[in-house]
Design a protein around this motif. Structure first.
Motif, PDB file in Angstrom:
ATOM      1  N   GLU B 132       5.747   3.516   5.155  1.00 50.89           N
ATOM      2  CA  GLU B 132       5.916   2.693   3.960  1.00 50.89           C
ATOM      3  C   GLU B 132       4.701   2.815   3.036  1.00 50.89           C
ATOM      4  O   GLU B 132       4.839   2.894   1.819  1.00 50.89           O
ATOM      5  N   HIS B 133       3.505   2.833   3.633  1.00 52.06           N
ATOM      6  CA  HIS B 133       2.272   2.835   2.841  1.00 52.06           C
ATOM      7  C   HIS B 133       1.569   4.194   2.956  1.00 52.06           C
ATOM      8  O   HIS B 133       1.270   4.645   4.061  1.00 52.06           O
ATOM      9  N   ASP B 134       1.286   4.808   1.819  1.00 56.20           N
ATOM     10  CA  ASP B 134       0.639   6.126   1.822  1.00 56.20           C
ATOM     11  C   ASP B 134      -0.721   6.103   2.517  1.00 56.20           C
ATOM     12  O   ASP B 134      -1.138   7.102   3.099  1.00 56.20           O
ATOM     13  N   ASP B 135      -1.406   4.977   2.417  1.00 55.36           N
ATOM     14  CA  ASP B 135      -2.777   4.924   2.938  1.00 55.36           C
ATOM     15  C   ASP B 135      -2.847   4.464   4.396  1.00 55.36           C
ATOM     16  O   ASP B 135      -3.932   4.255   4.929  1.00 55.36           O
ATOM     17  N   VAL B 136      -1.700   4.289   5.021  1.00 51.31           N
ATOM     18  CA  VAL B 136      -1.669   4.100   6.479  1.00 51.31           C
ATOM     19  C   VAL B 136      -1.394   5.473   7.083  1.00 51.31           C
ATOM     20  O   VAL B 136      -0.327   6.057   6.858  1.00 51.31           O
ATOM     21  N   LYS B 245      -1.410  -5.220  -0.961  1.00 48.18           N
ATOM     22  CA  LYS B 245      -1.729  -6.269  -1.930  1.00 48.18           C
ATOM     23  C   LYS B 245      -2.475  -5.582  -3.064  1.00 48.18           C
ATOM     24  O   LYS B 245      -3.613  -5.148  -2.888  1.00 48.18           O
ATOM     25  N   GLY B 246      -1.791  -5.441  -4.172  1.00 46.80           N
ATOM     26  CA  GLY B 246      -2.373  -4.681  -5.275  1.00 46.80           C
ATOM     27  C   GLY B 246      -2.615  -3.257  -4.826  1.00 46.80           C
ATOM     28  O   GLY B 246      -1.732  -2.601  -4.277  1.00 46.80           O
ATOM     29  N   ASP B 247      -3.843  -2.843  -5.001  1.00 43.45           N
ATOM     30  CA  ASP B 247      -4.206  -1.475  -4.683  1.00 43.45           C
ATOM     31  C   ASP B 247      -4.673  -1.328  -3.223  1.00 43.45           C
ATOM     32  O   ASP B 247      -4.920  -0.234  -2.748  1.00 43.45           O
ATOM     33  N   SER B 248      -4.798  -2.473  -2.534  1.00 40.00           N
ATOM     34  CA  SER B 248      -5.379  -2.471  -1.188  1.00 40.00           C
ATOM     35  C   SER B 248      -4.347  -2.688  -0.095  1.00 40.00           C
ATOM     36  O   SER B 248      -3.242  -3.175  -0.336  1.00 40.00           O
ATOM     37  N   LEU B 249      -4.744  -2.343   1.113  1.00 41.87           N
ATOM     38  CA  LEU B 249      -3.989  -2.732   2.298  1.00 41.87           C
ATOM     39  C   LEU B 249      -4.705  -3.944   2.897  1.00 41.87           C
ATOM     40  O   LEU B 249      -5.931  -3.995   2.917  1.00 41.87           O
ATOM     41  N   ILE B 250      -3.928  -4.910   3.368  1.00 43.62           N
ATOM     42  CA  ILE B 250      -4.521  -6.061   4.053  1.00 43.62           C
ATOM     43  C   ILE B 250      -4.153  -5.974   5.532  1.00 43.62           C
ATOM     44  O   ILE B 250      -2.966  -5.919   5.877  1.00 43.62           O
TER      45      ILE B 250
END
Lengths: 352, 352
Positions: B132-136, B245-250
């Motif tokens: 789902e998230h590119d940065d994961v 959340k916005g540009d970040s991952l929480i």
């Protein structure tokens, strides 16, 4: 024509596996052992059961010894220490002393299997009072009690109600100079905890640890059963002191998960002592000019892709003489050393 | 007269080490690899550097490949899969398919070196949102970024300010069915953490873990420098969810040492995915009638004192096809398998 025999120094698990393998490949193994009998530390220290499979240690080592004793390709030298070495790959002349007499062994290559020694908890960790309190013992002492089938308090011969293990005694410790992890203590402690729970079902067993290093299948084979089936209590915490109070030992320290000081009474405290290089490892390394690391274990060359070669061509090392090792590491490395040592002598004898 | 050649299935670290060893001992190695090139997972997954010595993986594997490619005792079959087997020790007839054509290989013994596959974090751990998230990303993805020398956020190509690792993804997890520990992930994560700190000095790096399994010399060679020299932040904690959340991952979860909920922003989250048996391991085990354990890794027999024998005489297994293994385990086991496989065929050919 190079000498194609392989000298194996040390008759513990690594040395026995190496000698059997060399012989099985049709080469001559010369097995040198300083004690009067084979079997190494599991025999000398009287281990009860192997980790992780809990096989009877005496029976297992007996089989390994029998495999080399009844083998025409294995020449066994007991009560023998290595005192010097000359020559090089294909033509080593190794001086030994057997029963007070000096002899020379000709060999093509050498496998050092001189193992480890258990950390002496009286050396620097006075805080645990190993030499002060009868009921403060080590993994090695506990193993003997388990082997005798009589796990009792050394002070009074009674069955314990509360036993704890303290992990990392002599390991992960900069003050002592042993920054490394001794690898096997978490597994052996957990194995012993299970055995204690089986032998003394009323006894509560605690393990105080920093990280439980139950890697690979040790996790599901030992760690989970220890917790779920055998109700061993694992507590992330640091023990800082052991004092005697009446008939009990009091373990003082900090429960780091609960973030509170702890002060718990115990009947027996077992110190999970780590591994240090044996005297034989240091001596033999020096005799062959083999580099030791800062902890005096033998340094293998080639990083992760070579676990047995040393800086000296034709001299290999296997097992706990190269650093903390479990039995599987030791047995696998012995096989690798057999392969590489024979390849190295063959390179001289067989035309490319 | 038995066939004395040894069939090695799989051209990764274990298979390459085995083939080189067999050849070095003067026997014929037949090396079968399903891919079009040798090098195994380190090559296929594009590893940057080996753990723990940080040697360039491409260079190291290149040397291993060269040693078998330029070896008259090694016969290499690429693009080849094993499809069947008949016979027994000393006289196996192994059916293979190469480039769509069926062939039969005669061999005396077999060493299975079919390795592992990386756990797919999208399979059951939806909570981490890998797909789902590119940065994961996973350890494997991170290794590729490090190899390219360009460790940036996949979502926007910018250098990360905060990166965390989540340990035990697909390991130590009953729900997923992988109760075992994958052994190497703590070490590889710590190695990558150091590499990230070197490559992106402004980036803060966190590792969320249950136990840091930095056994043996990994403790002093990787874990201590990671903390002291490279300022990697190790936090004993459990991550339960990752949201955007916005540009970040929480990363949400619990800091188990501080005993408080945590909710921390990250630019990249690296999932430390564990090991599962490869498809090839499962298929080849079944073809040879080799017993698998409950996790479908190949079960070795003989407990701690035999790391490579299987229930089928003449069929051995080495490396991560037998369970989680680091490179040292794999290389040592390959040596042991070479020794035992040749001993087994010699028992038939050499009069006792």
């Amino acid at each position: 024509m190079a000498n194609e025999s392989i000298l194996v120094i040390g008759g513990g698990p690594a040395g026995l596996e190496a000698a059997r393998g060399i012989a099985g490949l049709g080469y001559k193994a010369i097995l040198v052992e300083k004690r009067g009998q084979l079997g190494g530390t599991p025999d000398a220290s009287g281990y009860a059961a192997l980790t992780p499979d809990m096989r009877d240690a005496g029976e297992a080592m007996g089989e390994m010894v029998a495999a080399v004793e009844n083998n025409s390709n294995v020449e066994i030298w007991l009560n023998t220490t290595v005192t010097g070495s000359e020559g090089s790959l294909g033509a080593f002349k190794v001086k030994v002393r057997k029963d007070g007499k000096d002899e020379v062994i000709d060999t093509g290559a050498v496998i050092i299997c001189t193992g480890f020694t258990h950390f002496d908890p009286g050396r620097e960790t006075q805080k645990y009072g190993y030499y002060e309190h009868d009921d403060v013992i080590t993994l090695v002492d506990a193993e003997k009690l388990l082997k005798d089938g009589n796990f009792v308090r050394p002070s009074n011969g009674e069955a314990p109600k509360r036993v704890c293990f303290i992990q990392c005694v002599g390991s992960r410790d900069r003050q002592i100079g042993n920054e490394y992890c001794s690898k096997v203590c978490c597994g052996i402690s957990s194995k012993q905890a299970i055995e204690i729970r089986e032998m003394v079902p009323d006894c509560k067993v605690f393990i105080f640890y920093i990280d439980m290093r139950m890697y690979g299948f040790w996790e599901n084979e030992i760690y989970w059963p220890a917790q779920e089936k055998f109700k061993v209590n694992y507590i992330k915490g640091i023990a800082t002191e052991i004092i005697k109070k009446g008939d009990s030992l009091i373990v003082k320290g900090e429960d780091t998960t609960m973030r509170r000081p702890m002060e718990v009474p115990m009947d027996i405290v077992i110190l999970a002592v780590g591994m240090e290089p044996s005297e034989g490892t240091k001596t033999v390394a020096d005799i062959f000019g083999v580099t030791k690391n800062k902890y005096n274990f033998i340094e293998t060359t080639g990083g992760a892709l070579n676990t047995v070669s040393t800086n000296v061509e034709g001299v290999f090392a296997a097992g706990a003489c190269t650093g903390p090792a479990d039995l599987e590491d030791t047995i696998s490395a012995a096989g690798s050393a057999v392969m590489k040592s024979i390849v190295s002598v063959r390179k001289i004898t067989v035309p490319a």
